[in-house]
Each structure stands twice: as structure tokens, then as C-alpha cells.
Design a protein around this motif. Structure first.
Motif, PDB file in Angstrom:
ATOM      1  N   TYR A   7      48.187  50.160  43.654  1.00 34.72           N
ATOM      2  CA  TYR A   7      48.851  49.892  42.974  1.00 34.72           C
ATOM      3  C   TYR A   7      49.585  51.212  41.820  1.00 34.72           C
ATOM      4  O   TYR A   7      50.596  51.274  41.148  1.00 34.72           O
ATOM      5  CB  TYR A   7      47.971  50.298  41.718  1.00 34.72           C
ATOM      6  N   ALA A  79      44.281  42.839  48.052  1.00 37.71           N
ATOM      7  CA  ALA A  79      44.688  42.510  47.430  1.00 37.71           C
ATOM      8  C   ALA A  79      43.346  41.086  46.515  1.00 37.71           C
ATOM      9  O   ALA A  79      42.982  40.035  47.620  1.00 37.71           O
ATOM     10  CB  ALA A  79      46.149  42.444  46.582  1.00 37.71           C
ATOM     11  N   VAL A  82      42.682  38.297  40.100  1.00 32.52           N
ATOM     12  CA  VAL A  82      40.924  37.680  39.243  1.00 32.52           C
ATOM     13  C   VAL A  82      41.351  36.625  38.246  1.00 32.52           C
ATOM     14  O   VAL A  82      39.670  36.262  38.357  1.00 32.52           O
ATOM     15  CB  VAL A  82      40.061  39.548  38.984  1.00 32.52           C
ATOM     16  N   LYS A 112      50.433  46.926  33.206  1.00 31.55           N
ATOM     17  CA  LYS A 112      49.026  47.638  34.492  1.00 31.55           C
ATOM     18  C   LYS A 112      47.949  48.286  33.683  1.00 31.55           C
ATOM     19  O   LYS A 112      48.145  48.525  32.235  1.00 31.55           O
ATOM     20  CB  LYS A 112      49.440  49.250  35.001  1.00 31.55           C
ATOM     21  N   ASP A 115      40.898  49.772  36.435  1.00 28.70           N
ATOM     22  CA  ASP A 115      40.489  49.923  37.268  1.00 28.70           C
ATOM     23  C   ASP A 115      41.342  49.625  38.543  1.00 28.70           C
ATOM     24  O   ASP A 115      41.572  48.460  39.654  1.00 28.70           O
ATOM     25  CB  ASP A 115      39.805  48.963  37.495  1.00 28.70           C
ATOM     26  N   LYS A 116      42.703  49.514  39.202  1.00 34.01           N
ATOM     27  CA  LYS A 116      43.479  48.870  39.059  1.00 34.01           C
ATOM     28  C   LYS A 116      43.950  47.776  39.264  1.00 34.01           C
ATOM     29  O   LYS A 116      44.478  47.248  40.673  1.00 34.01           O
ATOM     30  CB  LYS A 116      43.491  49.775  41.543  1.00 34.01           C
ATOM     31  N   ARG A 117      44.298  47.524  38.249  1.00 34.75           N
ATOM     32  CA  ARG A 117      44.336  45.713  38.392  1.00 34.75           C
ATOM     33  C   ARG A 117      45.929  46.006  37.110  1.00 34.75           C
ATOM     34  O   ARG A 117      46.442  47.114  36.516  1.00 34.75           O
ATOM     35  CB  ARG A 117      43.646  44.923  37.022  1.00 34.75           C
ATOM     36  N   VAL A 138      45.924  38.035  36.603  1.00 34.11           N
ATOM     37  CA  VAL A 138      46.043  39.367  36.706  1.00 34.11           C
ATOM     38  C   VAL A 138      45.333  39.725  38.359  1.00 34.11           C
ATOM     39  O   VAL A 138      44.531  38.724  38.627  1.00 34.11           O
ATOM     40  CB  VAL A 138      44.618  39.652  35.843  1.00 34.11           C
ATOM     41  N   VAL A 139      45.950  40.740  39.061  1.00 36.74           N
ATOM     42  CA  VAL A 139      45.899  41.080  40.192  1.00 36.74           C
ATOM     43  C   VAL A 139      45.106  42.352  40.799  1.00 36.74           C
ATOM     44  O   VAL A 139      45.642  43.341  39.743  1.00 36.74           O
ATOM     45  CB  VAL A 139      47.213  40.957  41.242  1.00 36.74           C
ATOM     46  N   GLN A 140      44.098  42.444  41.493  1.00 33.61           N
ATOM     47  CA  GLN A 140      43.566  43.536  42.194  1.00 33.61           C
ATOM     48  C   GLN A 140      44.084  44.650  42.853  1.00 33.61           C
ATOM     49  O   GLN A 140      44.311  43.197  43.640  1.00 33.61           O
ATOM     50  CB  GLN A 140      41.844  42.915  41.867  1.00 33.61           C
TER      51      GLN A 140
END
Length: 142
Positions: A7, A79, A82, A112, A115-117, A138-140
């Protein structure tokens, strides 16, 4: 597999380099078996043309899956995607030759989040046609 994307290493507006995916008819037959979608427009040229299509076309969900593959390959492990959605805007026409079609997928980190998404906007083209629109994941990240 690509290195894990962190992130703290990405910024909004950052481009994700394009990747080319070959789409041949054998891929469509394998996808039909996996998905249970045996609609002949995805494997039978004569039938596809009889219903007004230019040739055999890839499954929309196959095309969408290649976009998902692009995101997961870019993000690396652990990763997680989500949320992911697209609209289908054009067909991927797959000729009956050794080259088939080429699907080119690229992306941009749109935003960005907490929660690091991150929000990744995708562009997917086959030839001059944009085949997915409003493609967004949307990517964690770690």
C-alpha cells in the motif's frame, strides 16, 4: 508471479502496465467446460455467423475473468480483490487461426482508501474496441 505490491508503495494516478492475453478458441472451449456455458456462439463459427455475429466471440465472463487475473497478478499474494465489477461494452471476436484474438488489459490506481485498500480502474481492449467499461476493482494490499 509478481512481487507483492504494498500500500505504501503506490499512489493515486499510478499506471499499471498493460498485459496482453492471447484468446484462442481452445480457451473458449475450456472455459465453456468450466462454466457450463456451451452457447455455440462461443465455439461454432457457422452458428455465430448465422445469428449475425462477425465470428465466434469470447464469453463476457471469460473477458471479465481476464481483467480479474490482471489485478491479482499485479497485486501479488496476500493481496485480495474485495470488490470487482464491469460492464460489457464490446465483443472479443476470436478468429479461427493460431493467433486468435488479443486482449490488452491495463490499469490505473484511481484512489487510495483507508485500511490499505486501493481502487483500480481497468481498461480492456481487443483491437481498437474497448470491451469492458466501468471496470473497477477494490484491492486490499499489504
Amino acid at each position: 508471479m509478481a512481487a507483492t505490491i504494498k500500500y505504501d508503495e503506490v499512489e493515486a494516478g499510478q499506471e499499471i502496465p498493460a498485459v496482453e492475453y492471447s484468446v484462442r478458441r481452445v480457451n473458449l472451449v475450456m472455459y465453456a467446460g468450466a462454466s457450463g456455458d456451451f452457447n455455440p456462439i462461443h465455439w461454432n463459427e457457422r452458428f455465430a455467423k448465422s445469428v449475425g455475429l462477425p465470428d465466434v466471440i469470447a464469453h463476457g465472463m471469460f473477458t471479465m475473468a481476464e481483467g480479474g487475473r490482471f489485478v491479482t497478478d499485479w497485486a501479488g499474494d496476500p493481496a485480495a480483490v474485495v470488490d470487482y465489477g464491469v460492464r460489457f461494452s464490446s465483443m472479443v471476436v476470436v478468429p479461427d487461426d493460431e493467433n486468435g484474438a488479443t486482449l490488452v488489459v491495463s490499469g490505473v490506481i484511481e484512489e487510495k482508501l483507508e485500511d490499505k485498500r486501493v481502487v483500480v480502474t481497468l481498461t480492456a481492449k481487443s483491437g481498437d474496441s474497448r470491451v469492458l467499461s466501468k471496470a473497477r476493482a477494490v484491492v486490499q494490499l499489504s
